[in-house]
Scaffold this active site. Structure first.
Site, short mmCIF file in Angstrom:
data_model
loop_
_atom_site.label_atom_id
_atom_site.label_comp_id
_atom_site.label_asym_id
_atom_site.label_seq_id
_atom_site.Cartn_x
_atom_site.Cartn_y
_atom_site.Cartn_z
N GLU A 55 0.80 -1.23 0.00
CA GLU A 55 0.00 0.00 0.00
C GLU A 55 0.83 1.28 0.00
OE1 GLU A 55 -0.34 -2.50 2.21
OE2 GLU A 55 -0.68 -1.77 4.25
N ASN A 56 2.13 1.15 0.26
CA ASN A 56 2.96 2.35 0.20
C ASN A 56 3.41 2.68 -1.23
OD1 ASN A 56 4.47 -0.07 0.68
ND2 ASN A 56 6.30 1.17 0.83
#
Lengths: 220, 235
Positions: A55-56
């Site tokens: 998700e980063n």
């Protein structure tokens, strides 16, 4: 499986991860939570290909780099060094969570503190006054990803059931979990509640019932 | 339109007490450590800071917090293996925390920059983080209303900037930076390289220069994890 715990009753962490990996269809886009779920990537079945999302801001995440090859600007959601596979892409956080919330990720594997018979998940806070609350992306993942798998030990270290009638810890999401892989069994969350899908070697249905804090149905 | 500034201290000099400051980065990846240290030197206090985390060790964001300059943190994950400054102040009741799920944090920032005052998200429905918030049903599913997030300043680290402020980033150091650039009144960027206009292919620009106000070159930025391993604390 060449795990040293092979002869023991029940499944090891690696075996739970392997079972989860086998249930992920070829071509799936997968997000793995921090901890035991990370082990899933080691057990992709022969002939299947998964695309890993972190998700980063990376799609097409590869394995941990060789020692000395780490790049502090190429990390996963757990802030550990990773690699990018050929065909990978980088993007900003709003795009990353559009992938998650918009239903574009197929499977997410998470850890748990508690799961209830209707699929409620608690995995971010014990609710203790002194605890520093930290939620990260878990609440977005459970709402947006199509299938939420949980890998967890069946009971806490002190023997309390983690599969319960109703979660006592603060919730991450309501009715979001579809399948649970524990050291004792694979358990589906169905409209009728928990149902055993598969028992671990040497584990009886009665033992699972005894160690679960909510009604459990036998395998269909 | 040349947006180059000579030094990091000049770049942050007008940040006033009480400002809201968005700081790019996910852990150390993309953290504009030289701009943060310049903000520590400037002494601006009573700040509200928006970042995914709360810093590590006693450098960068953790040092800004440890120096008592931050009144409130807006973040998704104020914990890490090397974060001790924030937890101590939080437990002592000396710093405020607004905990926001990571995707909601990102979308609130994006909305702030895009002129959308609020939006509905399924994230947090039925959890303690939805308490007191408007819930509305769309197509039979519940959603929570979340407001935009805007800031007076954004502190950003990028890989390459041109004189006009067009930016590219490095790998997962991009994270929150492009959306923070659009959500702040004044966006201040430290760039590893500064090039002439035309040297970044327009097809490859990630943040258009319109969203950037000041750029300052930091050719060899400090690496947070290295400083922590060496036991460095700032100032």
């Amino acid at each position: 499986m060449s795990d040293s715990t092979e002869m023991k009753k029940g499944w090891s962490r690696n075996q739970m991860a392997e079972l989860a990996a086998h249930d992920i269809p070829d071509g799936s886009c997968v997000n793995l939570g921090i901890g035991i779920p990370e082990l899933v990537a080691q057990y992709v079945p022969e002939g299947r290909e998964f695309l890993y999302h972190t998700e980063n801001g990376l799609l097409g995440m590869g394995p941990t780099p060789e020692s000395g090859e780490e790049d502090p600007e190429l990390i996963n959601a757990g802030k550990k060094p990773v690699t990018a596979l050929p065909g990978a892409s980088y993007f900003h956080h709003a795009d990353s969570f559009a992938m998650i919330r918009g239903g574009h990720i197929d499977v997410c594997v998470l850890g748990a503190m508690q799961v209830s018979g209707n699929g409620d998940l608690a995995n971010w806070s014990t609710g203790e006054v002194d605890a520093i609350p930290a939620v990260g992306g878990a609440m977005d993942l459970v709402q947006g990803v199509k299938n939420i798998f949980v890998i967890t030990t069946h009971c806490t270290k002190t023997g309390d059931a983690k599969l319960v009638e109703a979660c006592t810890y603060p919730l991450t999401g309501v009715g979001v979990v579809s399948r649970i892989y524990t050291d004792l069994a694979v358990i589906d969350v169905t409209p009728e509640g928990f149902r055993v899908n598969k028992l671990a070697p040497g584990v009886s249905f009665e033992e699972v019932v005894e160690k679960t804090g909510a009604p459990v149905l036998p395998a269909a | 339109m040349d947006k180059r500034i000579q030094s990091v201290s000049e770049a942050v000099a007008d940040i006033q007490n009480g400002s809201t400051v968005m700081i790019g980065g996910f852990g150390e990846a993309g953290s504009p450590i030289e701009l943060i240290h310049a903000l520590i030197d400037s002494g601006a206090r009573n700040l509200t800071v928006v970042n995914n985390n709360t810093g590590n060790g006693e450098v960068g964001l953790a040092a800004l917090i440890g120096n008592g300059q931050v009144r409130k943190m807006i973040c998704s994950y104020p914990r890490s293996s090397h974060s001790k400054v924030f937890p101590e102040l939080y437990r002592a009741g000396k710093i405020e925390l607004e905990l926001v799920p990571q995707g909601t944090l990102a979308e609130r920032i994006r909305a702030g920059g895009a002129g959308i005052p609020a939006f509905y998200t399924p994230t947090t429905v039925g959890t303690p983080l939805a308490e007191g918030k408007e819930v509305r049903e769309f197509n039979g599913r519940k959603y929570v209303m979340e407001p935009w997030l805007q800031a007076d300043y954004a502190l950003i680290k990028c890989e390459t900037a041109d004189h006009a402020g067009n930016l590219t980033y490095n790998k997962t150091a991009r994270n929150f930076s492009p959306i923070m650039c659009i959500a702040a009144t004044t966006t201040i960027v430290q760039a590893r390289k500064i090039v002439a206009p035309g040297d970044i292919d327009p097809e490859c620009v990630v943040t258009p220069g319109l969203f950037v106000d000041r750029i300052v070159q930091v050719a060899e930025p400090l690496q947070e994890s290295k400083l922590i391993a060496e036991g460095v604390s700032y100032p």
